[in-house]
Design an enzyme around this catalytic site. Structure first.
Site, PDB file in Angstrom:
ATOM      1  CG  HIS A  72      18.841  26.576   6.190  1.00 34.00           C
ATOM      2  ND1 HIS A  72      18.632  27.362   5.089  1.00 34.00           N
ATOM      3  CD2 HIS A  72      19.833  27.172   6.888  1.00 34.00           C
ATOM      4  CE1 HIS A  72      19.460  28.403   5.123  1.00 34.00           C
ATOM      5  NE2 HIS A  72      20.204  28.298   6.198  1.00 34.00           N
ATOM      6  CE1 TYR A 196      15.942  25.218  -2.802  1.00 37.51           C
ATOM      7  CE2 TYR A 196      16.432  24.576  -5.053  1.00 37.51           C
ATOM      8  CZ  TYR A 196      16.693  24.490  -3.703  1.00 37.51           C
ATOM      9  OH  TYR A 196      17.724  23.676  -3.260  1.00 37.51           O
ATOM     10  N   PRO A 288      21.817  20.202 -10.314  1.00 40.26           N
ATOM     11  CG  PRO A 288      22.780  22.314 -10.431  1.00 40.26           C
ATOM     12  CD  PRO A 288      22.424  21.137 -11.267  1.00 40.26           C
ATOM     13  CE  LYS A 292      18.206  14.618  -2.189  1.00 40.64           C
ATOM     14  NZ  LYS A 292      18.449  15.644  -1.176  1.00 40.64           N
ATOM     15  CE1 TYR A 380      16.441  21.194  -1.573  1.00 38.56           C
ATOM     16  CE2 TYR A 380      16.812  21.382   0.793  1.00 38.56           C
ATOM     17  CZ  TYR A 380      17.049  21.817  -0.497  1.00 38.56           C
ATOM     18  OH  TYR A 380      17.891  22.869  -0.721  1.00 38.56           O
TER      19      TYR A 380
HETATM   20  C1  PHB Z   1      24.279  25.952  -3.024  1.00 42.37           C
HETATM   21  O1  PHB Z   1      24.164  26.617  -1.987  1.00 42.37           O
HETATM   22  O2  PHB Z   1      25.339  25.937  -3.650  1.00 42.37           O
HETATM   23  C2  PHB Z   1      23.108  25.185  -3.519  1.00 42.37           C
HETATM   24  C3  PHB Z   1      21.965  25.146  -2.769  1.00 42.37           C
HETATM   25  C4  PHB Z   1      20.853  24.440  -3.230  1.00 42.37           C
HETATM   26  C5  PHB Z   1      20.913  23.791  -4.447  1.00 42.37           C
HETATM   27  C6  PHB Z   1      22.071  23.826  -5.207  1.00 42.37           C
HETATM   28  C7  PHB Z   1      23.180  24.521  -4.737  1.00 42.37           C
HETATM   29  O3  PHB Z   1      19.828  23.108  -4.891  1.00 42.37           O
END
Ligand code: PHB
Ligand code: APR
Length: 389
Positions: A72, A196, A288, A292, A380
């Site tokens: 990505h 997000y 989460p 990280k 990120y």
């Molecule tokens: C996930 O795909 O499980 C995932 C992706 C981004 C995050 C946390 C978990 O910030």
């Protein structure tokens, strides 16, 4: 029984450490409480930083990840009725993330260890650490494993960190007044990139695992219970929080897995005591939101491998002595980034209208200023594992 490094826990930290040590000619035994099936099925994180991807590839365990993982080059921040893309290719050229489930990494590492004749024991009972100051040994299920060094890779709820005498470790922590309800669903992702989403009803995240499997999270109260979230309520809430921009519709499907994750930041310092070295979730956890946790575990294990290679190669303890200091800089950067992403995107009950305005203003800044967006993108995709890399 005797080995050079006794490793507790067969999560990403313990398994990768065992594999990297094997590549350096250092022996280890991995002791895991759960079954192989359990650890291979446990659905967790899924975002690999560039440095994590590079580490797995260099270690010869990246083949399936390169084939099946999804690279990505950006993420979307969605709020106030619009989506805003953070373009990694422009802001941090040459660096990206790969979406590949943590349990797939675990499967690949277990397969590699077993193929190389590695000693990974599942379903071991009553693991206890002894004599950590001088000549450590581990007891489990009536057996004894003597080792030069113990690596505590047994996660947040393991036995390694509590084996350190009281008063030695300083603990820093922050609990958040909410949790994440996560689901894995048999449905094609409704977006090519992660979304997000910040809404007045709380945060939502659209992630994925493959062209046919999606992963979603919802901000829920800290005391939320799964039985109060039937499928229909989950999809309804995801729709409400994600279908906020024109033309976006959320595809739904069978929910294959679900769980509630508390949100917490935690660091225990130093990450070592005597001949015990803590790595990954055993030493620190992050909320989460910044994706990280797994990447920090990989970074720790890289540092520990170098230190152990120096120790077993020349007897030098310099790198081992500096292990915790070498890891903690990155750990705290990740703590800050994860806290920052969390406060930027979640609703806090105690927030007054003034605080909400501040949050929206910050989101506007991050999505309109190249400098601010670069800060997000750089953290990120992950800061380089070694300077200059
Ligand atoms: C996930 O795909 O499980 C995932 C992706 C981004 C995050 C946390 C978990 O910030
Ligand atoms: N004895 C043996 N094994 C244990 C014990 C014990 N007493 N306690 C826990 N374990 C095992 C757990 O069953 C688990 O398989 O240790 C392992 C720890 O693995 P993780 O929790 O995955 O931790 P880590 O390897 O540090 O990976 C960090 O995993 O928690 C996620 O999202 C987090 O991405 C982060 C990553």
């Amino acid at each position: 029984m005797r080995t050079q490094v006794g490793i507790i826990g067969a999560g990403p930290a313990g398994l990768l450490l065992s594999h990297l040590l094997h590549l350096r000619g250092i022996s280890s035994v991995v002791l895991e409480k759960r079954s192989r099936e359990y650890v291979e099925r446990r659905v967790r994180a899924g975002v690999l930083e560039q440095g994590t991807v590079d580490t797995l590839v260099e270690a010869g365990v990246g083949e399936r990840m390169l084939r099946e993982g999804l690279p990505h080059h950006g993420i979307e921040l969605r709020y106030g009725g619009a989506g805003h893309r953070i373009p990694f290719e422009k802001l941090v050229p040459g660096r990206a993330i790969t979406v590949y489930g943590q349990q797939e990494v675990v499967k690949d590492l277990i397969a590699a260890r077993l193929a190389a004749g590695g000693d990974v024991r599942f379903e071991v009972e009553d693991v206890e650490l002894h004599s950590l100051e001088s000549q450590p040994y581990i007891t489990f299920g009536g057996e004894r494993l003597d080792c030069d060094v113990v690596a505590g890779c047994d996660g947040f709820h393991g036995v390694s960190r509590p084996a350190v005498p009281e008063g030695v470790l300083s603990v820093f922590e922050r609990d958040y007044p909410f949790a994440w309800l996560g689901i894995l669903a048999r449905v094609a992702p409704s977006s090519e990139e992660l979304i997000y989403a910040r809404t007045e009803r709380g945060f939502a995240l659209h992630s994925m695992r493959s062209p046919a499997v999606s992963r979603f999270y919802l901000q829920v109260p800290a005391d939320a219970r799964l039985e109060d979230w039937p499928d229909e309520r989950i999809w309804q809430e995801l729709r409400t929080r994600l279908e906020t921009v024109p033309g976006f519709g959320l595809a739904t499907g069978e929910i294959m897995e679900r769980g509630i994750t508390p949100m917490r930041g935690f660091v225990a310092e130093p990450m070592q005591y005597g001949r015990l070295y803590l790595a990954g979730d055993a030493a620190h956890i992050v909320p989460p939101t910044g994706a990280k946790g797994l990447n920090l575990a990989v970074a720790d294990v890289r540092v520990l491998t170098e230190a152990l290679a120096a120790y077993f190669g020349s007897g030098s303890t310099e790198l081992l002595d500096g292990y915790s200091d070498a890891c903690l800089k990155r750990v705290w950067r990740a703590q800050h980034f994860s806290w920052w992403m969390t406060t930027l995107l979640h609703t806090f009950e105690e927030d007054d209208p003034y605080a909400r305005k501040l949050q929206l203003s910050y989101l506007d800044y991050v999505t309109s200023s190249e400098a601010a967006a670069t800060t997000l993108a750089e953290n990120y995709v992950g800061l380089p594992f070694e300077p200059g890399r």
